[in-house]
Scaffold this active site. Structure first.
Site, PDB file in Angstrom:
ATOM      1  N   ASP A 141      17.323 -24.569   0.203  1.00  0.00           N
ATOM      2  CA  ASP A 141      17.362 -23.366  -0.631  1.00  0.00           C
ATOM      3  C   ASP A 141      17.580 -22.129   0.228  1.00  0.00           C
ATOM      4  OD1 ASP A 141      16.294 -22.159  -3.512  1.00  0.00           O
ATOM      5  OD2 ASP A 141      15.735 -20.892  -1.811  1.00  0.00           O
TER       6      ASP A 141
ATOM      7  N   TYR B  20      18.698 -13.266   1.847  1.00  0.00           N
ATOM      8  CA  TYR B  20      17.979 -13.758   3.014  1.00  0.00           C
ATOM      9  C   TYR B  20      18.747 -13.483   4.301  1.00  0.00           C
ATOM     10  CZ  TYR B  20      15.352 -16.637  -0.379  1.00  0.00           C
ATOM     11  OH  TYR B  20      14.597 -17.095  -1.434  1.00  0.00           O
TER      12      TYR B  20
ATOM     13  N   LYS C 152      21.670 -17.958  -4.195  1.00  0.00           N
ATOM     14  CA  LYS C 152      21.346 -17.050  -5.286  1.00  0.00           C
ATOM     15  C   LYS C 152      22.191 -15.773  -5.239  1.00  0.00           C
ATOM     16  CE  LYS C 152      16.606 -18.599  -4.544  1.00  0.00           C
ATOM     17  NZ  LYS C 152      16.744 -18.913  -3.112  1.00  0.00           N
TER      18      LYS C 152
ATOM     19  N   HIS D 274      19.242 -14.174  -8.843  1.00  0.00           N
ATOM     20  CA  HIS D 274      18.017 -14.024  -8.058  1.00  0.00           C
ATOM     21  C   HIS D 274      16.969 -13.166  -8.754  1.00  0.00           C
ATOM     22  CE1 HIS D 274      16.611 -14.111  -3.591  1.00  0.00           C
ATOM     23  NE2 HIS D 274      15.598 -14.243  -4.409  1.00  0.00           N
TER      24      HIS D 274
END
Length: 313
Positions: A89, A94, A119, A152
């Site tokens: 994931d 990120y 996402k 997200h």
């Protein structure tokens, strides 16, 4: 790693040293309370799969990458895949999609065996932006398709984003589409116009925030619940909580394993993260024991019914 995370890792490590180490025997004792149609037992040698509402199979335990960057992220992903994880994931926000892609390549695992999630971030909301954001994600990961793509956060033009994702799904670029951090009202709004039903809502879920209402609602709609921060990132001294330490000793397991087993028995997909290979391996050791009704009730009483991440709300 910040000071709080360092402290949490130390607490966890000390407890691991004081309890019986668990091997990675992935037997299946007790079936989880499912969201979808069925659970797939892969001969008790691989992580169990759940079947999503579009019939796509997804591992019930995966590897999260939030907070991992660069070479550490790459190696952690490669390590996770080497010991048996198949669900990875990540997310645009990120800032590690390239490193995740390199870790996947480094592992040498056949792409068809993997389940890769990313996402769509708020900055890419809207029909055209979502399509562009998706292609950027694919490029960074070095992949031809995604297994799961999530909105997200429910911000901006969600309707436009969902329309774009539905088209990408129908075109075979994404095997399943879903959402993250949607509350009941936001989910109801999306369902009012969605042509393709979301397969998952990935939300904060752990012993201190058990999300009972969301759990029941998602079950009603046959939408899989997935937990981010299944350890609450060690906040509120989760790894040294007396209830967990007693249950862990009872089963000759660790607090981390008890927490992940709790998610598993509720049928919740969990994606723990670690940069320590020992912990990555440890987190797999949840399939050879079962929490009894007393254990589950004791953990249920730990619910504070509020987020442990107010800064993210």
């Amino acid at each position: 790693m910040n000071n709080q995370n360092q402290k949490n890792e130390i607490n966890r490590r000390r407890f691991l040293q004081s309890t019986a180490a668990a091997g990675i025997y992935l037997g299946l004792f007790g079936m989880p309370n499912l969201f979808g149609n069925e659970i797939m037992d892969n001969n008790a040698k691989e992580i169990t799969n759940v079947k999503l509402n579009n019939s796509v199979k997804m591992p019930i335990l995966g590897f999260g990458t939030y907070g991992l960057r660069g070479e550490v992220c790459q190696q952690s992903v490669a390590d996770a895949l080497s010991v048996g994880y198949r669900l990875i994931d990540t997310a645009k926000i990120y800032g590690n999609e390239e490193a995740v892609g390199k870790g996947i390549k480094q592992s040498g695992i056949n792409r068809k065996e993997l389940f890769v999630t990313s996402k769509l971030w708020v900055d890419d909301a809207g029909y055209e932006n979502a399509k562009k954001g998706f292609e950027e994600t694919l490029t960074k990961l070095g992949l031809d398709y995604l297994d799961l793509y999530l909105i997200h956060r429910p911000r901006g033009d969600v309707k436009g984003s969902w329309k774009a994702m539905e088209e990408l799904y129908k075109a075979g670029k994404i095997r399943a589409i879903g959402i993250s951090n949607f509350d009941s009202n936001q989910l109801a709004d999306l369902l009012s116009y969605a042509q393709v039903k979301p397969v998952i809502n990935q939300i904060e879920t752990h012993a201190y925030f058990q999300q009972g209402d969301a759990y029941n609602l998602l079950k009603k709609h046959n939408i899989q619940m997935e937990a981010w921060a299944p350890f609450a990132e060690g906040r509120n001294e989760l790894f040294t909580n007396e209830v967990f330490t007693q249950i862990a000793k009872k089963h000759s397991k660790t607090v981390a394993q008890v927490n992940l087993r709790w998610h598993y028995q509720l049928g919740i997909v969990a994606i723990p993260r670690s940069s320590q290979k020992a912990h990555i391996v440890e987190n797999l050791g949840i399939f050879d024991f079962k929490l009894d009704s007393g254990d589950m009730k004791a953990i249920e009483k730990l619910d504070l019914n509020k987020t442990q991440f107010p800064e993210w709300s």
